[in-house]
Design a protein around this motif. Structure first.
Motif, PDB file in Angstrom:
ATOM      1  N   ARG A  19      10.532  42.538 121.380  1.00 34.26           N
ATOM      2  CA  ARG A  19      11.076  43.225 122.562  1.00 34.26           C
ATOM      3  C   ARG A  19      10.829  44.728 122.543  1.00 34.26           C
ATOM      4  O   ARG A  19      10.410  45.285 123.553  1.00 34.26           O
ATOM      5  CB  ARG A  19      12.544  42.874 122.742  1.00 34.26           C
ATOM      6  N   PRO A  20      11.019  45.419 121.414  1.00 32.85           N
ATOM      7  CA  PRO A  20      10.686  46.854 121.403  1.00 32.85           C
ATOM      8  C   PRO A  20       9.182  47.118 121.606  1.00 32.85           C
ATOM      9  O   PRO A  20       8.811  48.073 122.289  1.00 32.85           O
ATOM     10  CB  PRO A  20      11.140  47.335 120.019  1.00 32.85           C
ATOM     11  N   VAL A  21       8.334  46.266 121.027  1.00 28.99           N
ATOM     12  CA  VAL A  21       6.885  46.442 121.207  1.00 28.99           C
ATOM     13  C   VAL A  21       6.514  46.246 122.675  1.00 28.99           C
ATOM     14  O   VAL A  21       5.783  47.053 123.253  1.00 28.99           O
ATOM     15  CB  VAL A  21       6.086  45.480 120.295  1.00 28.99           C
ATOM     16  N   LEU A  22       7.033  45.185 123.273  1.00 25.46           N
ATOM     17  CA  LEU A  22       6.756  44.957 124.696  1.00 25.46           C
ATOM     18  C   LEU A  22       7.313  46.087 125.558  1.00 25.46           C
ATOM     19  O   LEU A  22       6.665  46.514 126.514  1.00 25.46           O
ATOM     20  CB  LEU A  22       7.311  43.606 125.148  1.00 25.46           C
ATOM     21  N   SER A  23       8.488  46.574 125.217  1.00 27.22           N
ATOM     22  CA  SER A  23       9.075  47.697 125.968  1.00 27.22           C
ATOM     23  C   SER A  23       8.154  48.909 125.921  1.00 27.22           C
ATOM     24  O   SER A  23       7.947  49.588 126.941  1.00 27.22           O
ATOM     25  CB  SER A  23      10.450  48.060 125.400  1.00 27.22           C
ATOM     26  N   THR A  24       7.577  49.183 124.760  1.00 20.78           N
ATOM     27  CA  THR A  24       6.653  50.313 124.622  1.00 20.78           C
ATOM     28  C   THR A  24       5.393  50.095 125.455  1.00 20.78           C
ATOM     29  O   THR A  24       4.951  50.998 126.169  1.00 20.78           O
ATOM     30  CB  THR A  24       6.275  50.516 123.135  1.00 20.78           C
ATOM     31  N   LEU A  25       4.822  48.890 125.380  1.00 18.78           N
ATOM     32  CA  LEU A  25       3.609  48.589 126.143  1.00 18.78           C
ATOM     33  C   LEU A  25       3.851  48.657 127.649  1.00 18.78           C
ATOM     34  O   LEU A  25       2.997  49.118 128.403  1.00 18.78           O
ATOM     35  CB  LEU A  25       3.072  47.202 125.785  1.00 18.78           C
ATOM     36  N   LEU A  26       5.017  48.193 128.066  1.00 21.91           N
ATOM     37  CA  LEU A  26       5.328  48.107 129.489  1.00 21.91           C
ATOM     38  C   LEU A  26       5.812  49.417 130.091  1.00 21.91           C
ATOM     39  O   LEU A  26       5.668  49.648 131.281  1.00 21.91           O
ATOM     40  CB  LEU A  26       6.382  47.015 129.715  1.00 21.91           C
ATOM     41  N   GLY A  27       6.447  50.244 129.269  1.00 24.59           N
ATOM     42  CA  GLY A  27       6.999  51.493 129.778  1.00 24.59           C
ATOM     43  C   GLY A  27       8.389  51.336 130.361  1.00 24.59           C
ATOM     44  O   GLY A  27       8.896  52.231 131.030  1.00 24.59           O
ATOM     45  N   TRP A  28       9.014  50.213 130.126  1.00 25.04           N
ATOM     46  CA  TRP A  28      10.390  49.961 130.545  1.00 25.04           C
ATOM     47  C   TRP A  28      11.016  48.972 129.566  1.00 25.04           C
ATOM     48  O   TRP A  28      10.316  48.311 128.823  1.00 25.04           O
ATOM     49  CB  TRP A  28      10.484  49.453 131.985  1.00 25.04           C
ATOM     50  N   ARG A  29      12.354  48.901 129.538  1.00 24.19           N
ATOM     51  CA  ARG A  29      13.059  48.076 128.553  1.00 24.19           C
ATOM     52  C   ARG A  29      12.912  46.592 128.881  1.00 24.19           C
ATOM     53  O   ARG A  29      13.437  46.105 129.874  1.00 24.19           O
ATOM     54  CB  ARG A  29      14.537  48.457 128.500  1.00 24.19           C
ATOM     55  N   TYR A  30      12.199  45.896 128.011  1.00 22.51           N
ATOM     56  CA  TYR A  30      12.037  44.449 128.138  1.00 22.51           C
ATOM     57  C   TYR A  30      13.196  43.774 127.422  1.00 22.51           C
ATOM     58  O   TYR A  30      13.386  43.962 126.224  1.00 22.51           O
ATOM     59  CB  TYR A  30      10.704  43.999 127.531  1.00 22.51           C
ATOM     60  N   ASP A  31      13.992  42.969 128.162  1.00 17.36           N
ATOM     61  CA  ASP A  31      15.179  42.348 127.565  1.00 17.36           C
ATOM     62  C   ASP A  31      15.049  40.839 127.367  1.00 17.36           C
ATOM     63  O   ASP A  31      15.985  40.194 126.907  1.00 17.36           O
ATOM     64  CB  ASP A  31      16.416  42.663 128.401  1.00 17.36           C
ATOM     65  N   GLY A  32      13.906  40.263 127.710  1.00 17.56           N
ATOM     66  CA  GLY A  32      13.704  38.829 127.505  1.00 17.56           C
ATOM     67  C   GLY A  32      14.284  37.950 128.592  1.00 17.56           C
ATOM     68  O   GLY A  32      14.229  36.728 128.499  1.00 17.56           O
ATOM     69  N   SER A  33      14.821  38.544 129.645  1.00 15.53           N
ATOM     70  CA  SER A  33      15.374  37.749 130.745  1.00 15.53           C
ATOM     71  C   SER A  33      14.233  37.168 131.587  1.00 15.53           C
ATOM     72  O   SER A  33      13.083  37.605 131.507  1.00 15.53           O
ATOM     73  CB  SER A  33      16.272  38.614 131.637  1.00 15.53           C
ATOM     74  N   ASP A  34      14.572  36.186 132.400  1.00 13.57           N
ATOM     75  CA  ASP A  34      13.563  35.572 133.266  1.00 13.57           C
ATOM     76  C   ASP A  34      12.975  36.611 134.222  1.00 13.57           C
ATOM     77  O   ASP A  34      11.765  36.652 134.440  1.00 13.57           O
ATOM     78  CB  ASP A  34      14.173  34.398 134.036  1.00 13.57           C
ATOM     79  N   ALA A  35      13.836  37.473 134.773  1.00 16.31           N
ATOM     80  CA  ALA A  35      13.359  38.526 135.677  1.00 16.31           C
ATOM     81  C   ALA A  35      12.412  39.482 134.954  1.00 16.31           C
ATOM     82  O   ALA A  35      11.374  39.887 135.507  1.00 16.31           O
ATOM     83  CB  ALA A  35      14.536  39.295 136.271  1.00 16.31           C
ATOM     84  N   ALA A  36      12.734  39.823 133.716  1.00 13.67           N
ATOM     85  CA  ALA A  36      11.876  40.724 132.932  1.00 13.67           C
ATOM     86  C   ALA A  36      10.528  40.061 132.635  1.00 13.67           C
ATOM     87  O   ALA A  36       9.490  40.720 132.668  1.00 13.67           O
ATOM     88  CB  ALA A  36      12.563  41.136 131.643  1.00 13.67           C
ATOM     89  N   ARG A  37      10.549  38.755 132.341  1.00 14.95           N
ATOM     90  CA  ARG A  37       9.281  38.047 132.098  1.00 14.95           C
ATOM     91  C   ARG A  37       8.391  38.084 133.326  1.00 14.95           C
ATOM     92  O   ARG A  37       7.195  38.333 133.226  1.00 14.95           O
ATOM     93  CB  ARG A  37       9.556  36.595 131.710  1.00 14.95           C
TER      94      ARG A  37
END
Length: 142
Positions: free
Chosen positions: A97-115
């Motif tokens: 999740r922190p790696v994805l948050s860095t790549l995306l530029g926003w906090r990835y929380d693993g929710s369906d909406a975030a996916r």
């Protein structure tokens, strides 16, 4: 590394040079023979742009090698693929999740909406063995 990573051999869209890129496998689909990988740097990833400009030469995964065709997964299918990857790799969550948050530029929380939001930014590509009857250039499914 078994089926955890694949090696994609592709050609530079400008230089024509041969490149090899190692990609993490996020899913395997034995029935269709598809291997799923994510463009972690988004659509500007060189390998991603290269396979759209010219067909990839080879995918090697484990002991298997094939000349690939590819398709880009649609949003729902891609989000399902990420959900499956997360379920299979629960121990990676503290890092993922922190790696994805860095790549995306926003906090990835693993929710369906975030996916769903993530797969709009980071395309997921399904590679499969190319049929001999297929043309050299492969299109995409959207």
């Amino acid at each position: 590394m078994g089926n955890r990573f694949l090696c994609l051999t592709h050609f530079g869209r400008k230089s024509g040079r041969r490149y090899r890129t190692v990609l993490e496998v996020i899913g395997l689909r034995p029935r269709s023979g598809e291997v799923l990988a994510i463009a972690g740097l988004g659509p500007s990833s060189d390998w991603y742009r290269n396979i759209q400009a010219a067909p990839a030469a080879e995918v090697a995964i484990g002991r298997r090698k094939f000349v690939p065709a590819y398709r880009i997964l649609g949003e729902s299918e891609a989000a399902d693929a990420i959900a499956g990857y997360e379920r299979r790799n629960r121990l990676l969550r503290p890092v993922l999740r922190p790696v994805l948050s860095t790549l995306l530029g926003w906090r990835y929380d693993g929710s369906d909406a975030a996916r769903h939001r993530m797969v709009q930014q980071l395309p997921i590509v399904a590679f499969r063995p190319r049929d001999e009857a297929e043309p050299d250039r492969e299109g995409t499914d959207r």
